[in-house]
Design an enzyme around this catalytic site. Structure first.
Site, PDB file in Angstrom:
ATOM      1  N   TYR A   6      91.057  34.823  68.120  1.00  0.00           N
ATOM      2  CA  TYR A   6      89.910  34.927  67.580  1.00  0.00           C
ATOM      3  C   TYR A   6      88.877  35.936  67.517  1.00  0.00           C
ATOM      4  O   TYR A   6      88.369  36.941  66.540  1.00  0.00           O
ATOM      5  CB  TYR A   6      89.272  33.522  67.593  1.00  0.00           C
ATOM      6  CG  TYR A   6      88.243  33.311  66.187  1.00  0.00           C
ATOM      7  CD1 TYR A   6      87.970  32.663  65.019  1.00  0.00           C
ATOM      8  CD2 TYR A   6      87.032  33.428  67.319  1.00  0.00           C
ATOM      9  CE1 TYR A   6      87.024  32.681  64.480  1.00  0.00           C
ATOM     10  CE2 TYR A   6      85.600  33.018  66.224  1.00  0.00           C
ATOM     11  CZ  TYR A   6      85.905  32.781  65.126  1.00  0.00           C
ATOM     12  OH  TYR A   6      84.522  32.237  64.290  1.00  0.00           O
ATOM     13  N   SER A  29      81.318  36.831  65.175  1.00  0.00           N
ATOM     14  CA  SER A  29      81.131  35.759  66.051  1.00  0.00           C
ATOM     15  C   SER A  29      80.618  36.162  67.162  1.00  0.00           C
ATOM     16  O   SER A  29      80.262  37.427  67.427  1.00  0.00           O
ATOM     17  CB  SER A  29      82.247  35.243  66.276  1.00  0.00           C
ATOM     18  OG  SER A  29      82.368  34.505  67.095  1.00  0.00           O
TER      19      SER A  29
HETATM   20  N1  LIG Z   1      80.619  27.065  62.947  1.00  0.00           N
HETATM   21  C1  LIG Z   1      80.300  28.247  63.825  1.00  0.00           C
HETATM   22  O1  LIG Z   1      80.270  27.397  64.477  1.00  0.00           O
HETATM   23  C2  LIG Z   1      81.138  29.130  63.863  1.00  0.00           C
HETATM   24  C3  LIG Z   1      79.894  30.349  64.850  1.00  0.00           C
HETATM   25  C4  LIG Z   1      80.859  31.526  64.261  1.00  0.00           C
HETATM   26  C5  LIG Z   1      81.372  32.187  63.468  1.00  0.00           C
HETATM   27  N2  LIG Z   1      81.466  31.279  62.666  1.00  0.00           N
HETATM   28  C6  LIG Z   1      82.234  31.692  61.654  1.00  0.00           C
HETATM   29  O2  LIG Z   1      81.740  31.266  59.957  1.00  0.00           O
HETATM   30  C7  LIG Z   1      82.145  32.171  59.123  1.00  0.00           C
HETATM   31  C8  LIG Z   1      81.827  30.593  58.233  1.00  0.00           C
HETATM   32  O3  LIG Z   1      82.219  28.995  59.147  1.00  0.00           O
HETATM   33  P1  LIG Z   1      82.539  27.954  58.554  1.00  0.00           P
HETATM   34  O4  LIG Z   1      81.771  26.718  59.708  1.00  0.00           O
HETATM   35  O5  LIG Z   1      82.184  27.879  57.967  1.00  0.00           O
HETATM   36  O6  LIG Z   1      84.191  27.798  59.013  1.00  0.00           O
HETATM   37  P2  LIG Z   1      85.074  26.153  58.429  1.00  0.00           P
HETATM   38  O7  LIG Z   1      86.097  25.852  59.731  1.00  0.00           O
HETATM   39  O8  LIG Z   1      84.078  25.248  58.301  1.00  0.00           O
HETATM   40  O9  LIG Z   1      85.555  26.185  56.965  1.00  0.00           O
HETATM   41  C9  LIG Z   1      86.757  28.135  57.205  1.00  0.00           C
HETATM   42  C10 LIG Z   1      86.883  27.300  55.149  1.00  0.00           C
HETATM   43  O10 LIG Z   1      87.921  27.793  55.105  1.00  0.00           O
HETATM   44  C11 LIG Z   1      88.715  27.570  54.111  1.00  0.00           C
HETATM   45  N3  LIG Z   1      90.103  28.827  54.531  1.00  0.00           N
HETATM   46  C12 LIG Z   1      90.847  28.725  55.307  1.00  0.00           C
HETATM   47  N4  LIG Z   1      92.116  29.571  54.813  1.00  0.00           N
HETATM   48  C13 LIG Z   1      91.864  30.002  54.009  1.00  0.00           C
HETATM   49  C14 LIG Z   1      92.470  31.112  52.867  1.00  0.00           C
HETATM   50  N5  LIG Z   1      93.571  31.039  53.406  1.00  0.00           N
HETATM   51  N6  LIG Z   1      92.547  30.952  52.529  1.00  0.00           N
HETATM   52  C15 LIG Z   1      90.717  30.640  51.280  1.00  0.00           C
HETATM   53  N7  LIG Z   1      89.665  29.851  52.481  1.00  0.00           N
HETATM   54  C16 LIG Z   1      90.127  29.523  53.538  1.00  0.00           C
HETATM   55  C17 LIG Z   1      88.718  26.496  55.345  1.00  0.00           C
HETATM   56  O11 LIG Z   1      89.877  25.293  53.737  1.00  0.00           O
HETATM   57  C18 LIG Z   1      87.144  26.121  54.596  1.00  0.00           C
HETATM   58  O12 LIG Z   1      87.322  25.393  53.861  1.00  0.00           O
HETATM   59  C19 LIG Z   1      83.760  31.185  59.629  1.00  0.00           C
HETATM   60  O13 LIG Z   1      84.668  33.370  59.515  1.00  0.00           O
HETATM   61  C20 LIG Z   1      84.064  31.187  60.578  1.00  0.00           C
HETATM   62  O14 LIG Z   1      84.495  31.989  61.447  1.00  0.00           O
HETATM   63  C21 LIG Z   1      81.786  30.221  62.818  1.00  0.00           C
END
Ligand SMILES: NC(=O)c1ccc[n+]([C@@H]2O[C@H](COP(=O)([O-])OP(=O)(O)OC[C@H]3O[C@@H](n4cnc5c(N)ncnc54)[C@H](O)[C@@H]3O)[C@@H](O)[C@H]2O)c1
Length: 271
Positions: A165, A152
């Site tokens: 985070y 991130s």
């Molecule tokens: N969306 C953004 O703007 C953004 C920006 C930077 C980084 N990220 C990172 O990118 C990655 C993907 O993001 P996203 O937008 O798809 O996130 P999201 O929040 O939409 O989805 C995360 C998924 O992880 C699952 N999850 C949570 N705990 C879990 C566990 N213990 N075991 C298995 N699954 C579990 C949840 O059920 C959910 O479906 C994440 O690591 C997030 O931190 C996202």
């Protein structure tokens, strides 16, 4: 298709695959001809995303799997090997944040909830390490494999309020370099470990923090846009190509890097 970017029939397991960025990426990769294994925490979420994925092609399946459970990860890994005979790629998409691990607008660092901080470290950092350990055993045996982690923009520089985070994602950057080195030195140049660092994308978690309504931003949203030379948030489709490249043979000499996908946020000092 140019062979450099051909990912036809690659077996790709992706955690957090019911999520926004991870789920969108999974479906995109399936559309490119890959066999995609959708992994997420709860069975109902997995069933829903696999039902959508079946409309793309039959080359998919899904399992409920907690990324913090070694036994669940090993069981799912074994099932994938039984079904597909191999696994080519692991994408560590599961991640997230919790209010107690962040510092609210009226709070300071002394209000941090250590329990929530630990949970956020565990989900993001150990939740990347543990699936990698489960799948890298097969990469070692096969002599090939690719890991993609999700970092991130909160990792390389201090992003106010977001403590747990950011610490976890900074750990993922370090782990990406460490694991890339470990795999290459011990098992050769066909096992690669990289990460992408998305900038600011509107997601369910941050929508209220960054936007008031379509096209208008909160004060924090405006601060982000001011520090982003592209002057906009990312669209989820804009992470797919970088992940496709990192998985493919086009990146055969690329390992241990964290690629920003951020509208030049990380390149800009803000002035
Ligand atoms: N969306 C953004 O703007 C953004 C920006 C930077 C980084 N990220 C990172 O990118 C990655 C993907 O993001 P996203 O937008 O798809 O996130 P999201 O929040 O939409 O989805 C995360 C998924 O992880 C699952 N999850 C949570 N705990 C879990 C566990 N213990 N075991 C298995 N699954 C579990 C949840 O059920 C959910 O479906 C994440 O690591 C997030 O931190 C996202």
């Amino acid at each position: 298709m140019n062979d450099l970017f051909n990912i036809q029939d690659k077996v790709i397991a992706i955690t957090g695959a019911a999520g926004v960025l991870a789920g969108g990426t999974a479906k995109y990769l399936q559309e490119q001809g890959a066999y995609v294994v959708y992994l997420d925490l709860f069975q109902d979420k997995v069933d829903a995303v696999v039902a959508e994925a079946k409309a793309i092609s039959e080359k998919c399946c899904g399992f409920a799997c907690d990324v913090l459970s070694q036994s669940a990860l090993e069981a799912v890994h074994d099932q994938i090997i039984e079904t597909c005979g191999r696994v080519d790629v692991l994408i560590n998409g599961a991640g997230g944040n919790m209010p107690g691990a962040t510092i609210g607008p009226e709070q300071d660092v002394f209000d941090l909830k250590i329990e929530d901080y630990s949970k956020v470290l565990d989900l993001n950092l150990k939740g990347t390490l543990m699936p990698t350990m489960a799948f890298a055993k097969t990469f070692k045996q096969q002599g090939s494999g690719v890991v993609i982690n999700f970092s991130s923009m909160s990792a390389p520089q201090a992003l106010t309020r977001v403590l747990g985070y950011s610490n976890a994602k900074a750990g993922i950057d370090n782990f990406t370099r460490w694991m890339a080195t470990e795999m290459a030195l011990k098992y050769g140049d066909k096992i690669r470990v990289n990460a992408i660092a998305p900038g600011f994308f509107i997601s369910n978690q941050n929508r209220a923090l960054l936007t008031i309504e379509a096209g208008s931003y909160t004060e924090r949203g405006q601060q982000v846009i001011s520090k982003t030379p592209f002057r906009r948030f990312g669209e989820q489709e804009e992470v797919y190509g970088t992940i496709h490249y990192l998985i493919s043979n086009a990146a055969s000499f690329v390992s241990g890097v964290v690629v920003p996908v951020d509208g030049a946020f990380s390149a800009f000092c803000g002035v």
